[in-house]
Design an enzyme around this catalytic site. Structure first.
Site, PDB file in Angstrom:
ATOM      1  N   HIS A   1      38.385  36.152  42.806  1.00  0.00           N
ATOM      2  CA  HIS A   1      38.204  35.885  41.380  1.00  0.00           C
ATOM      3  C   HIS A   1      37.086  34.839  41.279  1.00  0.00           C
ATOM      4  CE1 HIS A   1      39.287  34.161  37.408  1.00  0.00           C
ATOM      5  NE2 HIS A   1      39.950  35.280  37.180  1.00  0.00           N
TER       6      HIS A   1
ATOM      7  N   ASP B   1      44.986  31.635  47.008  1.00  0.00           N
ATOM      8  CA  ASP B   1      44.981  31.793  45.554  1.00  0.00           C
ATOM      9  C   ASP B   1      46.116  32.759  45.209  1.00  0.00           C
ATOM     10  OD1 ASP B   1      44.677  32.678  42.980  1.00  0.00           O
ATOM     11  OD2 ASP B   1      42.548  33.160  43.136  1.00  0.00           O
TER      12      ASP B   1
ATOM     13  N   GLN C   1      47.938  35.957  41.431  1.00  0.00           N
ATOM     14  CA  GLN C   1      48.478  37.300  41.189  1.00  0.00           C
ATOM     15  C   GLN C   1      49.611  37.655  42.139  1.00  0.00           C
ATOM     16  OE1 GLN C   1      47.801  39.133  38.649  1.00  0.00           O
ATOM     17  NE2 GLN C   1      45.943  38.132  37.902  1.00  0.00           N
TER      18      GLN C   1
ATOM     19  N   LYS D   1      50.978  33.189  34.367  1.00  0.00           N
ATOM     20  CA  LYS D   1      51.081  34.483  35.046  1.00  0.00           C
ATOM     21  C   LYS D   1      52.516  34.718  35.515  1.00  0.00           C
ATOM     22  CE  LYS D   1      46.358  34.796  35.835  1.00  0.00           C
ATOM     23  NZ  LYS D   1      45.470  35.733  35.145  1.00  0.00           N
TER      24      LYS D   1
ATOM     25  N   CYS E   1      36.703  39.231  35.888  1.00  0.00           N
ATOM     26  CA  CYS E   1      36.280  37.975  36.538  1.00  0.00           C
ATOM     27  C   CYS E   1      36.148  38.163  38.040  1.00  0.00           C
ATOM     28  CB  CYS E   1      37.252  36.833  36.249  1.00  0.00           C
ATOM     29  SG  CYS E   1      37.275  36.345  34.550  1.00  0.00           S
TER      30      CYS E   1
HETATM   31  N1  PLP Z   1      42.715  33.842  40.613  1.00  0.00           N
HETATM   32  C1  PLP Z   1      43.131  35.074  40.312  1.00  0.00           C
HETATM   33  C2  PLP Z   1      43.394  36.040  41.407  1.00  0.00           C
HETATM   34  C3  PLP Z   1      43.345  35.432  38.984  1.00  0.00           C
HETATM   35  O1  PLP Z   1      43.765  36.662  38.696  1.00  0.00           O
HETATM   36  C4  PLP Z   1      43.105  34.478  37.981  1.00  0.00           C
HETATM   37  C5  PLP Z   1      43.276  34.847  36.563  1.00  0.00           C
HETATM   38  O2  PLP Z   1      43.237  35.991  36.192  1.00  0.00           O
HETATM   39  C6  PLP Z   1      42.683  33.209  38.344  1.00  0.00           C
HETATM   40  C7  PLP Z   1      42.485  32.921  39.670  1.00  0.00           C
HETATM   41  C8  PLP Z   1      42.408  32.148  37.329  1.00  0.00           C
HETATM   42  O3  PLP Z   1      43.599  31.821  36.694  1.00  0.00           O
HETATM   43  P1  PLP Z   1      43.589  30.862  35.401  1.00  0.00           P
HETATM   44  O4  PLP Z   1      42.624  31.493  34.434  1.00  0.00           O
HETATM   45  O5  PLP Z   1      45.007  30.912  34.922  1.00  0.00           O
HETATM   46  O6  PLP Z   1      43.163  29.520  35.846  1.00  0.00           O
END
Ligand code: PLP
Length: 406
Positions: A123, A200, A203, A226, A364
């Site tokens: 991401h 990370d 998900q 999430k 993203c």
């Molecule tokens: N990492 C992953 C794999 C994500 O799917 C997301 C959000 O969709 C993020 C990081 C960023 O999360 P946040 O926007 O809640 O900070």
């Protein structure tokens, strides 16, 4: 524990609303999840009965708010099986957690020329913070490639390590294509080179049992929204041995023991990383969300969603000309697809007219879409409050859209 779908469904008020006169079918769970009534009530109760600033008041409500805030820390510590409460840092979300890590870890442990290993499926929030460190500090980014199914090339991963590698920062489950990466194997390979790992878990936390001690994970980042909690709150887990050595990310109230113009002494963990008044109601709401997940059982959630994913995958594959992007053996409950080249925004708009919410775009995660030669996909992502009837409605609408454009 019995998985009572009807009861679960009734606990999410928004799912019983209508969109454009149609029953609401929410398949955008990878973007954010809906909130159960217990979380909504908890936040309302906090503002109507408890609201006070934490950690510094002697009065009753300040102490009560502090107690509830710290109770959430313990709920989360137990949920991911961290060794200590001090290893749970509250942040604004995954993005904030990774930015904290990039700044603080790089400042302590990385010099110009040192390397961080990321993957092709990150991401943007696990790319850009490292690029900022590359600009500011001269660190280098190395990228693990993926195969056509959307799985990490583990041999290539192993070959990226050098004496300059200081961290592996890698996505657990891809938000763009659903791949579940082999976290334990990744961590064990990195540790064999003496390198710590940041996972990370944005998900994965809501789908998969995560035990940081069993994984031997050094750092873990996730977002409250999430996992059925509020927006604007998240977690950075880190092993104490690192967090103790890492410098604070932000300065201000609560993160200090004493301040003078000559010398400031920082607070102990976890407060060293929680400067200023935090998102108190968000943290308390997140605790309530995790308790809710515990009441259903994360393994039950995983099994239910796996069955739903398998069902949806086989049904979607029956649509003429559809191409599923990401065919990893281990996948979480989302499907990204291309429908005969129809623009995903057209698909998303037409599904919306049928009351179905999906996500369209690059999620993203531009580098991985680029690898597939795409600029956008349509993504349906499922939670344990979705069912096969909703999948059938999605398929019916997609068939209609396919006929319309082709
Ligand atoms: N990492 C992953 C794999 C994500 O799917 C997301 C959000 O969709 C993020 C990081 C960023 O999360 P946040 O926007 O809640 O900070």
């Amino acid at each position: 524990m019995k998985f009572d779908f009807d009861k679960i469904r009734s606990e999410f008020p928004i799912l019983n609303t209508k969109i454009k006169g149609k029953p609401f079918i929410y398949l955008d769970n990878a973007a954010t999840t809906q909130k159960p009534i217990c979380v909504i009530n908890k936040i309302q109760e906090y503002y109507s009965e408890v609201n006070s600033n934490i950690h510094r008041g002697v009065h009753y409500l300040s102490q009560k708010a502090t107690m509830e805030y710290e109770k959430s820390r313990t709920i989360i510590q137990k949920f991911i099986n961290a060794a200590s409460n001090d290893e749970i840092i509250f942040t604004k979300g995954t993005t904030d957690s990774i930015n904290l890590m990039a700044y603080s870890f790089a400042k302590k442990y990385m010099q110009s020329g040192d390397e961080v290993i990321l993957s092709m499926m990150e991401h943007h929030s696990n790319i850009v913070p490292w690029q900022i460190q590359a600009e500011d500090r001269g660190i280098k980014i190395k990228v693990v490639p993926i195969n056509d199914n959307g799985e990490l090339d583990i041999d290539a991963f192993e070959s990226l390590f050098t004496s300059k590698t200081k961290l592996v920062s890698i996505i657990h489950v891809s938000n763009a294509i659903g791949t579940i990466n082999p976290a334990k194997e990744i961590i064990s390979i990195a540790h064999s080179h003496g390198v710590p790992v940041l996972l990370d878990a944005a998900q994965s936390i809501q789908h998969i049992k995560i035990d940081v001690q069993d994984l031997d994970c050094d750092f873990l980042a996730f977002s409250g929204h999430k996992i059925y909690g509020p927006t604007g709150v998240g977690v950075l887990y880190g092993k104490k041995k690192y967090l103790n050595e890492m410098p604070p990310y932000q300065g201000g109230g609560d993160m200090i023991l004493s301040v003078s113009f000559d010398k400031t002494e920082y607070n102990e963990l976890p407060f060293k990383f929680e400067a200023g008044t935090p998102n108190i109601s968000g943290v308390i709401g997140l605790g309530s969300a995790v308790e809710y997940v515990n009441s259903i059982g994360i393994e039950n959630i995983y099994n239910y969603e796996k069955e739903l994913l398998d069902y949806a995958t086989s049904k979607i594959n029956e649509i003429p000309g559809i191409y599923i992007v990401g065919k990893a053996k281990e996948k979480c409950s989302l499907i990204s697809f291309d429908l005969n080249g129809v623009h995903p925004h057209d698909i998303g708009t037409m599904l919306d007219n049928d009351g179905i919410a999906v996500r369209t775009g690059q999620h993203c995660a531009e580098p991985i879409l680029c690898k597939y030669g795409l600029t956008a996909t349509t993504r349906a992502s499922f939670a344990f409050y979705n069912n096969k009837n909703e999948v059938d409605s999605l398929i019916k609408s997609l068939l209609k859209i396919n006929n319309f454009f082709n």
